[in-house]
Scaffold this motif. Structure first.
Motif: not given
Length: 288
Positions: A18-21, A97-98
Protein backbone atom coordinates in the motif's frame (compact mmCIF):
# COMPACT_ATOMS: atom_id res chain seq x y z
CA UNK A 1 -28.83 -11.88 -25.87
CA UNK A 2 -26.96 -11.46 -22.60
CA UNK A 3 -24.85 -8.31 -22.38
CA UNK A 4 -21.19 -8.99 -21.57
CA UNK A 5 -19.25 -6.62 -19.37
CA UNK A 6 -15.66 -6.34 -18.21
CA UNK A 7 -17.11 -6.52 -14.70
CA UNK A 8 -18.23 -10.09 -15.40
CA UNK A 9 -14.68 -11.23 -16.15
CA UNK A 10 -12.22 -10.95 -13.24
CA UNK A 11 -8.89 -9.28 -13.89
CA UNK A 12 -5.64 -10.68 -12.61
CA UNK A 13 -4.84 -8.93 -9.34
CA UNK A 14 -1.27 -7.95 -8.61
CA UNK A 15 -0.64 -7.63 -4.88
CA UNK A 16 1.40 -4.50 -4.21
CA UNK A 17 2.41 -2.78 -0.96
CA UNK A 18 0.00 0.00 0.00
CA UNK A 19 2.81 2.43 0.79
CA UNK A 20 4.79 1.54 -2.35
CA UNK A 21 2.40 0.10 -4.97
CA UNK A 22 4.86 -0.58 -7.75
CA UNK A 23 6.69 -3.62 -9.11
CA UNK A 24 9.89 -3.28 -11.16
CA UNK A 25 11.23 -6.40 -12.85
CA UNK A 26 13.68 -7.38 -15.55
CA UNK A 27 12.74 -10.42 -17.61
CA UNK A 28 14.86 -12.50 -19.96
CA UNK A 29 12.78 -13.96 -22.76
CA UNK A 30 9.04 -14.40 -22.39
CA UNK A 31 7.71 -16.90 -19.89
CA UNK A 32 4.37 -18.69 -20.08
CA UNK A 33 2.64 -15.98 -18.04
CA UNK A 34 3.36 -13.28 -20.60
CA UNK A 35 2.58 -15.54 -23.56
CA UNK A 36 -0.88 -16.21 -22.18
CA UNK A 37 -3.42 -13.54 -23.04
CA UNK A 38 -4.25 -11.66 -19.85
CA UNK A 39 -5.45 -8.40 -18.37
CA UNK A 40 -4.90 -7.03 -14.88
CA UNK A 41 -5.76 -4.30 -12.42
CA UNK A 42 -2.53 -2.28 -12.76
CA UNK A 43 -0.95 -0.02 -15.33
CA UNK A 44 2.16 -1.34 -17.07
CA UNK A 45 5.25 0.13 -18.74
CA UNK A 46 7.69 -1.98 -20.76
CA UNK A 47 11.18 -0.90 -21.84
CA UNK A 48 12.84 -3.21 -24.36
CA UNK A 49 16.44 -3.37 -23.19
CA UNK A 50 17.60 -5.69 -25.98
CA UNK A 51 16.31 -8.12 -28.57
CA UNK A 52 13.09 -8.21 -30.52
CA UNK A 53 9.57 -9.57 -30.26
CA UNK A 54 5.98 -8.49 -30.53
CA UNK A 55 2.95 -7.75 -28.40
CA UNK A 56 -0.64 -8.51 -29.25
CA UNK A 57 -2.74 -5.86 -27.51
CA UNK A 58 -6.50 -5.76 -28.04
CA UNK A 59 -6.07 -7.63 -31.30
CA UNK A 60 -3.36 -5.35 -32.69
CA UNK A 61 0.20 -6.57 -33.24
CA UNK A 62 3.07 -4.29 -32.20
CA UNK A 63 6.56 -5.41 -33.23
CA UNK A 64 9.19 -4.04 -30.88
CA UNK A 65 12.97 -3.71 -30.81
CA UNK A 66 15.72 -2.51 -28.51
CA UNK A 67 14.90 0.88 -26.99
CA UNK A 68 11.16 0.73 -27.57
CA UNK A 69 8.68 1.65 -24.81
CA UNK A 70 5.13 0.30 -24.54
CA UNK A 71 2.27 1.41 -22.31
CA UNK A 72 -0.43 -1.10 -21.36
CA UNK A 73 -3.71 -0.05 -19.78
CA UNK A 74 -5.37 -2.05 -17.03
CA UNK A 75 -8.14 -3.04 -19.43
CA UNK A 76 -5.92 -4.13 -22.32
CA UNK A 77 -5.97 -7.77 -23.37
CA UNK A 78 -2.32 -8.51 -24.13
CA UNK A 79 0.38 -11.12 -24.52
CA UNK A 80 4.03 -10.95 -25.55
CA UNK A 81 6.23 -13.12 -27.76
CA UNK A 82 9.98 -13.18 -28.21
CA UNK A 83 11.63 -13.42 -31.61
CA UNK A 84 15.28 -12.98 -30.57
CA UNK A 85 17.34 -12.44 -27.38
CA UNK A 86 14.71 -10.43 -25.51
CA UNK A 87 15.47 -8.60 -22.28
CA UNK A 88 12.65 -6.40 -21.03
CA UNK A 89 12.05 -4.08 -18.09
CA UNK A 90 8.50 -4.43 -16.75
CA UNK A 91 7.03 -1.81 -14.43
CA UNK A 92 3.55 -2.35 -12.98
CA UNK A 93 1.93 0.16 -10.64
CA UNK A 94 -1.39 1.05 -9.09
CA UNK A 95 -2.92 4.09 -10.80
CA UNK A 96 -4.24 5.33 -7.44
CA UNK A 97 -0.63 6.03 -6.42
CA UNK A 98 -0.75 9.09 -8.67
CA UNK A 99 -4.09 10.29 -7.30
CA UNK A 100 -2.60 13.30 -5.52
CA UNK A 101 -0.91 14.40 -8.73
CA UNK A 102 -4.15 14.03 -10.71
CA UNK A 103 -5.66 16.71 -8.48
CA UNK A 104 -3.12 19.19 -9.85
CA UNK A 105 -2.59 17.69 -13.30
CA UNK A 106 -5.81 16.04 -14.47
CA UNK A 107 -4.12 14.94 -17.72
CA UNK A 108 -1.23 12.96 -16.20
CA UNK A 109 -2.87 9.57 -16.95
CA UNK A 110 -4.32 10.53 -20.33
CA UNK A 111 -1.79 8.28 -22.15
CA UNK A 112 -3.85 5.36 -20.78
CA UNK A 113 -7.30 6.94 -20.75
CA UNK A 114 -6.95 8.16 -24.34
CA UNK A 115 -5.17 5.09 -25.69
CA UNK A 116 -6.10 4.59 -29.34
CA UNK A 117 -7.48 8.14 -29.55
CA UNK A 118 -4.46 10.37 -28.90
CA UNK A 119 -1.85 7.82 -27.80
CA UNK A 120 -0.62 4.42 -28.98
CA UNK A 121 0.58 1.45 -26.93
CA UNK A 122 3.95 1.54 -28.69
CA UNK A 123 5.51 4.98 -28.30
CA UNK A 124 7.02 6.61 -31.38
CA UNK A 125 10.64 5.45 -31.36
CA UNK A 126 11.67 8.41 -33.55
CA UNK A 127 10.38 11.05 -31.11
CA UNK A 128 13.37 13.14 -29.91
CA UNK A 129 12.35 12.77 -26.23
CA UNK A 130 12.59 8.97 -26.23
CA UNK A 131 16.07 9.07 -24.69
CA UNK A 132 14.72 11.10 -21.78
CA UNK A 133 12.00 8.52 -21.18
CA UNK A 134 14.49 5.64 -21.31
CA UNK A 135 16.74 7.39 -18.79
CA UNK A 136 13.84 7.92 -16.40
CA UNK A 137 12.84 4.25 -16.56
CA UNK A 138 16.41 3.08 -15.98
CA UNK A 139 16.74 5.43 -13.01
CA UNK A 140 13.49 4.04 -11.59
CA UNK A 141 14.95 0.54 -11.81
CA UNK A 142 18.25 1.58 -10.22
CA UNK A 143 16.54 3.30 -7.29
CA UNK A 144 14.13 0.40 -6.83
CA UNK A 145 16.93 -2.19 -6.82
CA UNK A 146 19.37 -0.31 -4.58
CA UNK A 147 16.80 0.78 -1.97
CA UNK A 148 18.90 3.67 -0.72
CA UNK A 149 17.55 6.49 1.45
CA UNK A 150 14.34 8.02 0.04
CA UNK A 151 14.36 5.64 -2.95
CA UNK A 152 10.56 5.50 -2.91
CA UNK A 153 10.34 9.28 -3.36
CA UNK A 154 12.75 9.19 -6.28
CA UNK A 155 10.89 6.31 -7.94
CA UNK A 156 7.63 8.22 -7.45
CA UNK A 157 8.97 11.51 -8.81
CA UNK A 158 10.53 9.84 -11.86
CA UNK A 159 7.28 7.98 -12.55
CA UNK A 160 5.43 11.31 -12.53
CA UNK A 161 8.01 12.94 -14.78
CA UNK A 162 7.86 9.99 -17.18
CA UNK A 163 4.09 10.33 -17.63
CA UNK A 164 4.25 14.11 -17.87
CA UNK A 165 6.76 13.80 -20.72
CA UNK A 166 4.65 11.17 -22.51
CA UNK A 167 1.60 13.38 -22.16
CA UNK A 168 3.42 16.46 -23.45
CA UNK A 169 5.46 15.01 -26.32
CA UNK A 170 3.69 11.86 -27.53
CA UNK A 171 0.10 13.02 -27.86
CA UNK A 172 -1.13 12.79 -31.46
CA UNK A 173 -4.25 14.08 -33.18
CA UNK A 174 -6.48 12.00 -35.41
CA UNK A 175 -5.32 8.60 -34.25
CA UNK A 176 -7.54 5.60 -34.78
CA UNK A 177 -7.05 1.87 -34.40
CA UNK A 178 -7.71 1.22 -38.06
CA UNK A 179 -10.55 -0.47 -39.90
CA UNK A 180 -9.32 -3.95 -38.96
CA UNK A 181 -9.11 -3.25 -35.22
CA UNK A 182 -11.23 -5.22 -32.79
CA UNK A 183 -13.97 -3.29 -31.01
CA UNK A 184 -14.61 -3.17 -27.27
CA UNK A 185 -17.68 -5.38 -27.50
CA UNK A 186 -15.78 -8.05 -29.44
CA UNK A 187 -12.95 -7.92 -26.90
CA UNK A 188 -15.45 -8.43 -24.09
CA UNK A 189 -16.73 -11.52 -25.88
CA UNK A 190 -13.21 -12.92 -26.15
CA UNK A 191 -12.69 -12.23 -22.44
CA UNK A 192 -15.80 -14.27 -21.73
CA UNK A 193 -14.59 -17.22 -23.81
CA UNK A 194 -11.03 -17.14 -22.43
CA UNK A 195 -12.33 -17.04 -18.87
CA UNK A 196 -14.58 -20.05 -19.49
CA UNK A 197 -11.77 -21.95 -21.23
CA UNK A 198 -9.37 -21.34 -18.35
CA UNK A 199 -11.98 -22.18 -15.72
CA UNK A 200 -13.07 -25.41 -17.44
CA UNK A 201 -9.97 -26.35 -19.44
CA UNK A 202 -10.55 -30.11 -19.07
CA UNK A 203 -13.99 -29.92 -20.67
CA UNK A 204 -14.00 -31.33 -24.26
CA UNK A 205 -14.81 -28.01 -25.90
CA UNK A 206 -15.75 -27.92 -29.58
CA UNK A 207 -15.37 -24.89 -31.78
CA UNK A 208 -19.14 -24.66 -32.06
CA UNK A 209 -19.59 -24.64 -28.28
CA UNK A 210 -16.98 -21.92 -27.78
CA UNK A 211 -18.55 -19.78 -30.49
CA UNK A 212 -21.96 -20.36 -28.94
CA UNK A 213 -20.82 -18.85 -25.64
CA UNK A 214 -20.79 -15.44 -27.32
CA UNK A 215 -23.47 -15.98 -29.97
CA UNK A 216 -21.12 -15.99 -32.97
CA UNK A 217 -20.80 -18.34 -35.91
CA UNK A 218 -17.76 -20.66 -35.66
CA UNK A 219 -16.01 -18.95 -38.59
CA UNK A 220 -16.61 -15.42 -37.27
CA UNK A 221 -15.59 -16.43 -33.76
CA UNK A 222 -12.40 -18.13 -34.98
CA UNK A 223 -11.38 -15.03 -36.93
CA UNK A 224 -11.92 -12.63 -34.01
CA UNK A 225 -10.24 -14.99 -31.53
CA UNK A 226 -7.18 -15.52 -33.73
CA UNK A 227 -6.77 -11.77 -34.28
CA UNK A 228 -7.15 -11.10 -30.55
CA UNK A 229 -4.96 -13.88 -29.16
CA UNK A 230 -2.62 -14.70 -32.04
CA UNK A 231 -3.57 -18.39 -32.18
CA UNK A 232 -6.73 -20.37 -33.12
CA UNK A 233 -9.09 -21.08 -30.19
CA UNK A 234 -8.56 -24.84 -29.99
CA UNK A 235 -4.79 -24.41 -30.11
CA UNK A 236 -5.04 -21.89 -27.28
CA UNK A 237 -7.04 -24.48 -25.33
CA UNK A 238 -4.23 -27.00 -25.82
CA UNK A 239 -1.72 -24.49 -24.47
CA UNK A 240 -3.88 -23.91 -21.37
CA UNK A 241 -4.09 -27.66 -20.77
CA UNK A 242 -0.35 -28.15 -21.24
CA UNK A 243 0.41 -25.31 -18.84
CA UNK A 244 -1.61 -27.08 -16.13
CA UNK A 245 0.02 -30.39 -17.03
CA UNK A 246 3.50 -28.93 -16.56
CA UNK A 247 2.46 -27.53 -13.18
CA UNK A 248 1.15 -30.93 -12.07
CA UNK A 249 4.27 -32.71 -13.30
CA UNK A 250 6.43 -30.37 -11.24
CA UNK A 251 4.32 -30.19 -8.07
CA UNK A 252 2.42 -33.47 -7.69
CA UNK A 253 2.98 -37.22 -7.49
CA UNK A 254 0.14 -37.98 -9.89
CA UNK A 255 0.80 -40.58 -12.55
CA UNK A 256 1.31 -39.20 -16.05
CA UNK A 257 -1.82 -40.99 -17.25
CA UNK A 258 -3.82 -39.34 -14.46
CA UNK A 259 -2.40 -35.92 -15.35
CA UNK A 260 -3.32 -36.41 -19.00
CA UNK A 261 -6.94 -37.15 -18.12
CA UNK A 262 -7.06 -34.44 -15.46
CA UNK A 263 -6.02 -31.85 -18.04
CA UNK A 264 -8.54 -32.89 -20.66
CA UNK A 265 -6.49 -35.02 -23.05
CA UNK A 266 -8.34 -37.95 -24.62
CA UNK A 267 -5.54 -40.48 -24.19
CA UNK A 268 -1.96 -40.83 -23.00
CA UNK A 269 -0.68 -41.10 -26.57
CA UNK A 270 -2.47 -37.87 -27.52
CA UNK A 271 -1.04 -36.15 -24.45
CA UNK A 272 2.52 -37.36 -25.16
CA UNK A 273 2.33 -36.26 -28.81
CA UNK A 274 1.04 -32.76 -28.03
CA UNK A 275 3.37 -32.32 -25.06
CA UNK A 276 6.44 -33.12 -27.17
CA UNK A 277 5.23 -30.94 -30.04
CA UNK A 278 4.57 -27.82 -27.96
CA UNK A 279 6.87 -28.23 -24.92
CA UNK A 280 9.77 -29.86 -26.76
CA UNK A 281 10.25 -32.96 -24.62
CA UNK A 282 8.22 -35.88 -23.32
CA UNK A 283 6.36 -35.63 -19.96
CA UNK A 284 8.78 -38.03 -18.24
CA UNK A 285 11.75 -35.80 -19.05
CA UNK A 286 9.83 -32.68 -18.01
CA UNK A 287 9.10 -34.27 -14.64
CA UNK A 288 12.82 -34.84 -14.18
Amino acid sequence: MTELSNMDIPKEKLILAKHYPIQVLETIGVNATYQKLHWHDVLEINLIKSGTGYYIINGQTFEFQEGDILLINSNDLHCAYETKDLVMQVICFDASWLLNIVRYDSEILHPYKEMGVHFTNLLDRNEPHMNELRSLLLEIQDEHDQEQTSYGSLVYSNLIRFHACVNRYFRREGLNRGKDSIGARQLDKMRKVIYDMQKNFAYPWTLEELAGLVYLSPSRFSDIFRRTVGTPPLLYLIHIRLEHAVMLLETSDMKITEIALECGFRSLSNFNRLFKKHIGSCPKIARG
